[in-house]
Write a protein that holds these residues in place. Structure first.
Motif, PDB file in Angstrom:
ATOM      1  N   HIS A 192      -2.199   7.107  -1.428  1.00  0.00           N
ATOM      2  CA  HIS A 192      -1.986   5.647  -1.395  1.00  0.00           C
ATOM      3  C   HIS A 192      -3.295   4.867  -1.443  1.00  0.00           C
ATOM      4  N   GLY A 193      -4.400   5.583  -1.266  1.00  0.00           N
ATOM      5  CA  GLY A 193      -5.714   4.936  -1.396  1.00  0.00           C
ATOM      6  C   GLY A 193      -5.992   4.471  -2.809  1.00  0.00           C
ATOM      7  N   GLN A 194      -5.157   4.891  -3.754  1.00  0.00           N
ATOM      8  CA  GLN A 194      -5.370   4.450  -5.141  1.00  0.00           C
ATOM      9  C   GLN A 194      -5.110   2.967  -5.329  1.00  0.00           C
ATOM     10  N   ALA A 195      -4.474   2.325  -4.340  1.00  0.00           N
ATOM     11  CA  ALA A 195      -4.305   0.866  -4.417  1.00  0.00           C
ATOM     12  C   ALA A 195      -5.674   0.251  -4.175  1.00  0.00           C
ATOM     13  N   PHE A 196      -6.475   0.159  -5.214  1.00  0.00           N
ATOM     14  CA  PHE A 196      -7.897  -0.151  -5.092  1.00  0.00           C
ATOM     15  C   PHE A 196      -8.066  -1.640  -4.830  1.00  0.00           C
ATOM     16  N   TYR A 197      -8.210  -2.444  -5.856  1.00  0.00           N
ATOM     17  CA  TYR A 197      -8.240  -3.905  -5.697  1.00  0.00           C
ATOM     18  C   TYR A 197      -7.109  -4.472  -6.557  1.00  0.00           C
ATOM     19  N   PRO A 198      -5.865  -4.439  -6.090  1.00  0.00           N
ATOM     20  CA  PRO A 198      -4.758  -4.887  -6.957  1.00  0.00           C
ATOM     21  C   PRO A 198      -4.890  -6.375  -7.286  1.00  0.00           C
ATOM     22  N   LEU A 244       3.693  -2.523  -4.165  1.00  0.00           N
ATOM     23  CA  LEU A 244       2.993  -1.238  -4.153  1.00  0.00           C
ATOM     24  C   LEU A 244       3.614  -0.282  -3.139  1.00  0.00           C
ATOM     25  N   PRO A 245       3.694   1.006  -3.491  1.00  0.00           N
ATOM     26  CA  PRO A 245       4.180   1.970  -2.499  1.00  0.00           C
ATOM     27  C   PRO A 245       3.100   2.210  -1.438  1.00  0.00           C
TER      28      PRO A 245
END
Ligand SMILES: Cc1cc2nc3c(=O)[nH]c(=O)nc-3n(C[C@H](O)[C@H](O)[C@H](O)COP(=O)(O)OP(=O)(O)OC[C@H]3O[C@@H](n4cnc5c(N)ncnc54)[C@H](O)[C@@H]3O)c2cc1C
Length: 395
Positions: free
Chosen positions: A342-348, A355-356
């Protein structure tokens, strides 16, 4: 010691909270709580909001618009603003240049720059570091040659935080190449729009732009913009560098990260249960929290000592800087580990709702990557340890 029990200080904390509830919009707070780099507009707008209340430069002397608060009140104010998600105000102007200007500037310079800074009309950038002069700042090579009533400045500076926002820059330049390095440095104020000033972005690990390199090519700077005497700039800069690392334990940032870590660990899974119930992971959270509590008390004790006239030459700020910056990185690493994919949600860029993963996820990994720099900026931790060895341990 019962710092928090003083009813007057608690009443003050409530006053600050009420002000923040009334004046800080939710969307601005949300961006800051996620660790996004603030925009110039947000920083200047918030400065103006604080100015209306007389709170934009709390640590300046009252005669220059400061509040007269005790160090503890200033700490409470900064903590409440940070935890609420208020934008920062221009640190280069308020914490670094301001004290130099009101201590060593002439009346004309104070008139031109102090009040507009306090009002949120001017944004400042700091031009000290060079590609070959960081920790060893006195070896800087940017040169200023007097030509009539102007200096002609040539050189390259680097790591200029928010230099692309800056209206004005304060700069260390070499005005004497013959004497010892520290003796030949002067302190100039430079108009960021002057011909010959070029600010180029440095994109950092978090894929954002807050840093810059700054080129000075035959920039004409009025001699009237020199602070204090020629070749005495090093002693003025030393005052500034002390302010830069003084009490930079970043307790509020550490507290916010700790709260986010716990929240994330409650939502993430470990085997059949919650991550926060995993005995190994929860022990690591507890260890970091103990360090946080100790850091907070150390900071409060240092503030109380300051109130009672502690010896300002003791590098207590260096101890706080080392412990605070290392803790930021430690908690940040736990957050990244807890987040997993879930760390892939960087700078949405388009909101956070769809987002999950945990609601706290977006922005965390970017902030973690940027905060690799906390042990470097404001004087590296190795340099702080040298200061501690000399000034506190007598080595
Ligand atoms: C995010 C960020 C923002 C910054 N913002 C600004 C800004 O706005 N304006 C500005 O002027 N500068 C700014 N800086 C620059 C910052 O002040 C320097 O990076 C810092 O002083 C270190 O200098 P350096 O990078 O040249 O590293 P160096 O001085 O080259 O150090 C390299 C390594 O050697 C170690 N080292 C050096 N000397 C010693 C010694 N005597 N004993 C033990 N170890 C030593 C250091 O600790 C470090 O690990 C910023 C830096 C960063 C990362």
């Amino acid at each position: 010691m019962h710092f928090r029990q003083d009813p007057e200080d608690e009443r003050f904390r409530e006053e600050v909270r009420a002000f923040l509830r009334a004046r800080l919009p939710a969307d601005v707070a949300e961006r800051n709580r996620r660790g996004f780099h603030p925009t110039k507009e947000d920083e200047l707008w918030w400065t103006r909001v604080l100015y209306e209340r007389g709170w934009s430069a709390p640590h300046w002397p009252v005669e220059y618009g400061g509040t007269g608060w005790s160090p503890l009140r200033r700490f409470i104010f900064e903590e409440e603003c940070f935890l609420a998600g208020a934008p920062p105000t221009c640190a280069a102007g308020f914490s670094l240049l301001g004290p130099v200007l009101y201590t060593y500037g002439n009346e004309d310079q104070k008139q031109r720059f102090l009040e507009p800074t306090r009002r949120g009309d001017i944004f400042w950038g700091q031009l000290f570091s060079e590609p070959n002069a960081g920790s060893d700042l006195a070896s800087l090579k940017t040169i200023a040659v007097l030509d009539g009533d102007h200096y002609i400045v040539n050189g390259q500076k680097t790591w200029t935080t928010e230099g692309h926002y800056a209206d004005w820059l304060f700069c260390l330049v070499r005005t004497d190449t013959e004497s010892k390095p520290q003796r030949g440095i002067s302190f100039l104020i430079i108009d960021a729009k002057a011909p010959g000033v070029t600010v180029r972005p440095i994109v950092s690990l978090d894929e954002s732009h807050s840093l810059n390199e700054t080129f000075l090519d035959n920039v004409r700077v009025p001699a009237a913009n020199r602070i204090g005497e020629e070749n005495k700039g090093w002693s003025y800069a030393k005052l500034l560098l002390e302010h830069e690392r003084a009490f930079s334990a970043e307790v509020p940032r550490n507290k916010r990260l700790m709260a986010q870590l716990k929240q994330i660990a409650k939502t993430q899974r470990s085997g059949a249960g919650r991550l926060i119930d995993d005995p190994v992971f929860s022990a690591r959270i507890a260890e970091a929290e103990i360090e946080l509590r100790a850091l907070e008390w150390l900071t409060l004790r240092a503030l109380a000592d300051m109130d009672h006239g502690a010896d300002p030459t003791k590098p207590v700020g260096s101890v706080l800087k080392v412990r605070g910056s290392e803790l930021i990185q430690k908690i940040g690493a736990l957050i990244v580990e807890a987040l997993g994919d879930h760390g892939q949600a960087f700078y949405p860029e388009h909101g956070f709702e769809s987002l999950p993963g945990p609601a706290e996820a977006p922005g965390q990994v970017a902030d973690f990557l940027y905060r690799r720099a906390v042990t470097i900026y404001g004087g590296t931790n190795e340099i702080q340890r040298n200061l501690i060895a000399r000034g506190l341990l007598g080595l």
